[in-house]
Design an enzyme around this catalytic site. Sequence first.
Site, PDB file in Angstrom:
ATOM      1  N   LYS A  79       6.071 -11.993  -3.681  1.00 30.09           N
ATOM      2  CA  LYS A  79       7.137 -10.976  -3.719  1.00 30.09           C
ATOM      3  C   LYS A  79       7.917 -10.996  -2.409  1.00 30.09           C
ATOM      4  O   LYS A  79       9.146 -10.884  -2.402  1.00 30.09           O
ATOM      5  CB  LYS A  79       6.527  -9.587  -3.984  1.00 30.09           C
ATOM      6  CG  LYS A  79       6.019  -9.458  -5.419  1.00 30.09           C
ATOM      7  CD  LYS A  79       5.127  -8.247  -5.654  1.00 30.09           C
ATOM      8  CE  LYS A  79       4.523  -8.315  -7.055  1.00 30.09           C
ATOM      9  NZ  LYS A  79       3.583  -7.241  -7.349  1.00 30.09           N
ATOM     10  N   ASP A 120       8.565  -0.766  -9.633  1.00 33.81           N
ATOM     11  CA  ASP A 120       7.674  -1.297 -10.676  1.00 33.81           C
ATOM     12  C   ASP A 120       8.010  -0.688 -12.039  1.00 33.81           C
ATOM     13  O   ASP A 120       7.598  -1.205 -13.068  1.00 33.81           O
ATOM     14  CB  ASP A 120       6.203  -0.987 -10.339  1.00 33.81           C
ATOM     15  CG  ASP A 120       5.494  -2.160  -9.671  1.00 33.81           C
ATOM     16  OD1 ASP A 120       5.977  -3.304  -9.803  1.00 33.81           O
ATOM     17  OD2 ASP A 120       4.465  -1.927  -9.010  1.00 33.81           O
ATOM     18  N   GLN A 157       0.557  -2.368  -4.752  1.00 34.73           N
ATOM     19  CA  GLN A 157       0.004  -3.504  -5.494  1.00 34.73           C
ATOM     20  C   GLN A 157      -1.283  -3.105  -6.217  1.00 34.73           C
ATOM     21  O   GLN A 157      -2.171  -2.494  -5.625  1.00 34.73           O
ATOM     22  CB  GLN A 157      -0.274  -4.649  -4.498  1.00 34.73           C
ATOM     23  CG  GLN A 157      -0.806  -5.911  -5.136  1.00 34.73           C
ATOM     24  CD  GLN A 157       0.178  -6.553  -6.106  1.00 34.73           C
ATOM     25  OE1 GLN A 157       1.375  -6.644  -5.844  1.00 34.73           O
ATOM     26  NE2 GLN A 157      -0.327  -6.995  -7.244  1.00 34.73           N
TER      27      GLN A 157
END
Length: 293
Positions: A61, A128, A105
């Site tokens: 990422k 997200d 995460q």
Amino acid sequence: MCKSSRASVSAVVVDGKMIGRNVLDNVEKRARKLLENGVEAHLAVVIVGEDPASHVYVRNKERACEKCGILSTRIGMPGDSSQEEILGIVEDLNADKKIHGILVQSPAPAGVDELAIASSILPSKDVDGFHPANLGKLVQGDNSGLLPCTPTGVMHILESSQFELEGKRALVIGRSRIVGMPMALMLAQKGADATVTIAHSKTADMEEICMEADIIISAIGRPHIIGPDSVKPGSFVVDVGISRMDDGSLAGDVHPSVEEIAGWITPVPGGVGPMTIAMLMRNTIRAAESLNN
Ligand code: NAP
């Protein structure tokens, strides 16, 4: 068990890396434009513990951020961090006007409620797309919120392949909060107009249901569980699953021999994975643009 009768013809193998690169190019342009207006798009990534796979995902990422001209900040926390400590970090990031996107995460450490963490991120910074407000908008057919990256990436793959969904039978295998359920909603939305079935571990007659589908999206996480006898000839097979094999390689849910039956297939790796990261970058730039409008 239904057997396919089509003579062997290889499916189109969809190049998720190439489609993802086009998305990243667009994000890069938008990031440059923001920068000209004095705003540097900025993603904060919180990672708790030392899980090697999670660190690889975070690194990927960060690389995508570098490619797009998005600033990324990694906040590493010890593996024994409490839920309160993680929520405290998220609160600080929510309040920081220079941070446009926040992700924590997964997997969260034992004892930490991932839903509570997802719900604590400001919906406008929830890149997200897991906050209940963003998922709730999706249920209402409203795509104005930040949407979950993997299903959005799959929709982008289908559009880029010019696969017409209207009236088609779509089967989503998996009903998770982050992949299967939002995927099913997107396929059934007005405008996409597929007729959607959701399957899961308790589904009976899976092969028959698979054989009726014009499009299968498999998000299970069991290597090669979807075989050629479960796929309708000419159908679009999207393999979301990722499993790490004993030799260290990655495998999808779909057996490689399905390539001889399907019309289109996404590879693992190189299919949905790069699209998920591309959509994360797109969400981050959207968040930065809307926070500066
Ligand atoms: P998850 O929360 O574990 O959900 C898996 C789903 O598969 C569940 O709904 C489960 O059913 C269903 N399932 C399990 N065994 C099954 C079987 N034998 N037949 C039919 N359904 C079965 O996983 P997830 O987070 O959705 O992720 C799914 C997979 O996608 C994983 O391999 C993950 O690594 C991968 N993934 C990839 C990307 C990417 O970017 N490519 C992104 C996210 C996830 P129940 O609900 O009944 O338990």
